[in-house]
Design a protein around this motif. Structure first.
Motif, mmCIF file in Angstrom:
data_model
loop_
_atom_site.group_PDB
_atom_site.id
_atom_site.type_symbol
_atom_site.label_atom_id
_atom_site.label_comp_id
_atom_site.label_asym_id
_atom_site.label_seq_id
_atom_site.Cartn_x
_atom_site.Cartn_y
_atom_site.Cartn_z
ATOM 1 N N ARG A 163 0.919 -1.061 0.047
ATOM 2 C CA ARG A 163 0.227 0.303 -0.078
ATOM 3 C C ARG A 163 0.870 1.056 0.257
ATOM 4 N NH1 ARG A 163 -2.595 -3.527 3.220
ATOM 5 N NH2 ARG A 163 -4.862 -4.223 2.104
ATOM 6 N N GLU A 164 1.714 1.466 1.146
ATOM 7 C CA GLU A 164 3.021 2.489 0.543
ATOM 8 C C GLU A 164 3.188 3.084 -1.180
ATOM 9 O OE1 GLU A 164 4.590 2.164 4.872
ATOM 10 O OE2 GLU A 164 5.804 1.232 3.989
ATOM 11 N N ARG A 165 3.757 1.414 -1.433
ATOM 12 C CA ARG A 165 4.165 1.722 -2.614
ATOM 13 C C ARG A 165 3.338 2.302 -4.134
ATOM 14 N NH1 ARG A 165 7.138 -3.638 -3.884
ATOM 15 N NH2 ARG A 165 7.441 -3.117 -5.678
ATOM 16 N N GLY A 166 1.664 2.500 -3.331
ATOM 17 C CA GLY A 166 0.490 2.612 -3.830
ATOM 18 C C GLY A 166 -0.294 1.702 -5.363
ATOM 19 N N TYR A 167 0.098 0.296 -5.186
ATOM 20 C CA TYR A 167 -0.234 -0.376 -5.433
ATOM 21 C C TYR A 167 -2.367 -0.787 -5.039
ATOM 22 C CZ TYR A 167 3.962 -2.020 -8.285
ATOM 23 O OH TYR A 167 4.462 -2.022 -8.038
ATOM 24 N N ASN A 168 -3.110 -1.079 -5.739
ATOM 25 C CA ASN A 168 -4.528 -0.949 -5.408
ATOM 26 C C ASN A 168 -4.678 -2.329 -4.652
ATOM 27 O OD1 ASN A 168 -7.220 0.099 -5.302
ATOM 28 N ND2 ASN A 168 -7.527 -0.957 -7.148
ATOM 29 N N LEU A 169 -4.160 -2.880 -3.497
ATOM 30 C CA LEU A 169 -4.567 -4.090 -2.828
ATOM 31 C C LEU A 169 -5.738 -3.447 -1.899
ATOM 32 C CD1 LEU A 169 -3.462 -6.712 -1.559
ATOM 33 C CD2 LEU A 169 -1.987 -5.181 0.531
ATOM 34 N N LYS A 170 -6.750 -4.565 -2.189
ATOM 35 C CA LYS A 170 -7.615 -5.090 -1.949
ATOM 36 C C LYS A 170 -7.331 -6.505 -1.118
ATOM 37 C CE LYS A 170 -9.591 -1.631 -3.050
ATOM 38 N NZ LYS A 170 -10.470 0.580 -2.634
ATOM 39 N N SER A 171 -7.668 -6.795 0.209
ATOM 40 C CA SER A 171 -7.437 -8.092 0.358
ATOM 41 C C SER A 171 -9.640 -8.694 0.974
ATOM 42 C CB SER A 171 -7.454 -7.955 2.732
ATOM 43 O OG SER A 171 -5.453 -8.270 1.311
ATOM 44 N N LEU A 172 -9.622 -9.496 1.130
ATOM 45 C CA LEU A 172 -11.387 -9.782 1.033
ATOM 46 C C LEU A 172 -10.874 -9.636 3.421
ATOM 47 C CD1 LEU A 172 -12.466 -12.463 -1.549
ATOM 48 C CD2 LEU A 172 -12.431 -9.399 -1.161
ATOM 49 N N ALA A 173 -10.204 -10.895 3.414
ATOM 50 C CA ALA A 173 -10.680 -10.436 4.996
ATOM 51 C C ALA A 173 -9.066 -10.016 5.614
ATOM 52 C CB ALA A 173 -10.394 -11.763 5.716
ATOM 53 N N ILE A 174 -9.007 -9.570 6.377
ATOM 54 C CA ILE A 174 -7.752 -8.692 7.394
ATOM 55 C C ILE A 174 -7.343 -9.262 8.482
ATOM 56 C CG2 ILE A 174 -5.401 -7.082 7.495
ATOM 57 C CD1 ILE A 174 -6.926 -5.067 5.141
ATOM 58 N N VAL A 175 -7.032 -10.313 8.760
ATOM 59 C CA VAL A 175 -6.350 -10.506 9.738
ATOM 60 C C VAL A 175 -5.471 -9.646 10.590
ATOM 61 C CG1 VAL A 175 -5.631 -12.920 11.363
ATOM 62 C CG2 VAL A 175 -6.476 -13.083 9.898
ATOM 63 N N GLU A 176 -5.967 -9.070 12.080
ATOM 64 C CA GLU A 176 -4.851 -8.167 12.663
ATOM 65 C C GLU A 176 -4.142 -8.518 13.597
ATOM 66 O OE1 GLU A 176 -3.425 -5.150 12.062
ATOM 67 O OE2 GLU A 176 -5.657 -4.194 12.187
ATOM 68 N N ASN A 177 -4.312 -10.161 14.429
ATOM 69 C CA ASN A 177 -4.539 -10.459 15.053
ATOM 70 C C ASN A 177 -4.634 -11.902 15.252
ATOM 71 O OD1 ASN A 177 -5.200 -10.385 17.846
ATOM 72 N ND2 ASN A 177 -5.128 -8.282 17.881
ATOM 73 N N MET A 178 -3.911 -12.833 15.834
ATOM 74 C CA MET A 178 -4.895 -14.395 16.193
ATOM 75 C C MET A 178 -3.834 -15.070 17.409
ATOM 76 S SD MET A 178 -3.660 -15.798 12.931
ATOM 77 C CE MET A 178 -2.060 -17.546 12.174
ATOM 78 N N ASP A 179 -4.442 -15.227 17.853
ATOM 79 C CA ASP A 179 -3.590 -15.827 18.792
ATOM 80 C C ASP A 179 -4.033 -17.454 19.276
ATOM 81 O OD1 ASP A 179 -3.063 -16.340 22.201
ATOM 82 O OD2 ASP A 179 -3.182 -15.042 21.962
ATOM 83 N N VAL A 180 -2.945 -18.562 18.795
ATOM 84 C CA VAL A 180 -3.030 -19.605 18.939
ATOM 85 C C VAL A 180 -3.508 -19.961 19.883
ATOM 86 C CG1 VAL A 180 -1.619 -21.355 18.233
ATOM 87 C CG2 VAL A 180 -0.938 -19.872 16.883
ATOM 88 N N GLU A 181 -3.062 -19.639 21.493
ATOM 89 C CA GLU A 181 -3.334 -20.116 22.460
ATOM 90 C C GLU A 181 -4.459 -20.490 23.091
ATOM 91 O OE1 GLU A 181 -0.176 -21.334 25.113
ATOM 92 O OE2 GLU A 181 0.111 -21.590 22.992
ATOM 93 N N LYS A 182 -5.353 -18.844 22.873
ATOM 94 C CA LYS A 182 -6.685 -18.674 23.330
ATOM 95 C C LYS A 182 -7.523 -19.219 21.834
ATOM 96 C CE LYS A 182 -5.207 -14.861 25.732
ATOM 97 N NZ LYS A 182 -5.890 -12.964 25.825
ATOM 98 N N GLY A 183 -6.460 -19.578 21.076
ATOM 99 C CA GLY A 183 -7.616 -19.829 19.402
ATOM 100 C C GLY A 183 -8.595 -18.549 18.500
ATOM 101 N N THR A 184 -8.661 -17.420 19.575
ATOM 102 C CA THR A 184 -8.683 -16.146 18.485
ATOM 103 C C THR A 184 -8.289 -15.287 17.078
ATOM 104 O OG1 THR A 184 -7.634 -14.679 20.232
ATOM 105 C CG2 THR A 184 -9.696 -15.632 21.272
#
Lengths: 194, 194
Positions: free
Chosen positions: A166-187
């Motif tokens: 995105r910083e390089r200016g590409y028109n990137l669209k992601s249908l789901a962006i995982v902000e964070n995930m926690d394997v231990e908690k399963g979130t």
């Protein structure tokens, strides 16, 4: 894309090493109805762009890109990984470092299948550090064609790939962006979209 | 399937070693409209069968099988080649000797994606000696499922794979069977179908 996020929460599996497995509906078993919705959503997101061609890379991008190409009514090209010796003639080539499989490989496209000046939409299932996407961009630009957009099914937003593109200016669209995930908690927490 | 045969005659390229390259419309660049017709034709040919699932193998089978699965309204599973380490749990596995790439590899499917008693349609782009098809059959039968049919886009009828599969009683349908081809003369002759 809510339908996709709900499905990730329901059927996605977390594994140590920041691995999100979506084997049951994306990249081993494919839910074709969901993939049709994915294709329609890419069409909606890139509706303002003229798309001459869709480019993806084998293997798991191919199914999604094929379904998506129906909605753009354009040909699909899939880059081959270097063990595919069955290409001849002039080639476009980029080296890609796979973090999943911990090796470097070459992505190859026959030059005759991407033309100068064309508008190319890059489609792939995952974006994490951006290695595959950057390799495909390199191939498009080697051909003298334009990256009209990058459509990703699942972006790991806690890794750098999407941010840098995105910083390089590409028109990137992601249908789901995982902000964070926690394997231990399963979130799994998704980024809010515009 | 006349549309396919015409396209093979127009755009297929012959190479020494009995290689028929269909890179420009099947397995590097994909003509999605043609693949839609391929999918519809498979549906017509297997319309009398209950199909629970489509099985193919990465990479070039995936696009065709994904498009085809839309017409059967069923999930698609693609077998992974053994370098894909990203599968866990119980697996179905078959060893396949690739003549194109002159090496042996394993085809792997997670056991949970093919269920006992299911009717599975195997789809692939090419059939020559039948190595890949036999591997996929082995996987289906390991799962206790039934091979409801085998749908192939292009069969090399001058090699043994198709003959042996038909003799074993499999319901094999190939959309174009190349009876012989001559690299020197650049000629391709198709088998007449019933």
């Amino acid at each position: 894309m809510d339908l996709l996020k709900e499905r990730i929460l329901k059927d996605g599996e977390l594994r140590p090493g920041n691995i999100l497995k979506v084997d049951s509906f994306v990249n081993h078993q494919m839910d074709i109805k969901l993939m049709n919705e994915v294709g329609k959503e890419f069409k909606r997101l890139f509706a303002d762009r003229k798309i001459d061609r869709i480019l993806t890379i084998e293997a798991s991008g191919i199914g999604i890109a094929a379904i998506t190409a129906q909605y753009f009514d354009c040909p699909l090209v899939f880059a081959k990984k270097s063990q595919s010796l069955n290409i001849d003639g002039a080639m476009l080539l980029a080296n890609i470092e796979s973090f999943t499989y911990k090796k470097t490989y070459s992505a190859v496209v026959a030059k005759k299948y991407i033309h100068e000046g064309e508008n190319v939409l890059i489609i792939d299932d995952f974006l994490a550090n951006g290695a595959a996407a950057n390799g495909l961009i390199e191939i498009v630009e080697q051909a003298g064609a334009n990256v009209a957009g990058i459509g990703i099914v699942i972006e790991k937003g806690f890794q750098d790939g999407g941010k840098l593109l995105r910083e390089r200016g590409y028109n990137l669209k992601s249908l789901a962006i995982v902000e964070n995930m926690d394997v231990e908690k399963g979130t799994i927490v998704f980024r809010d979209e515009e």
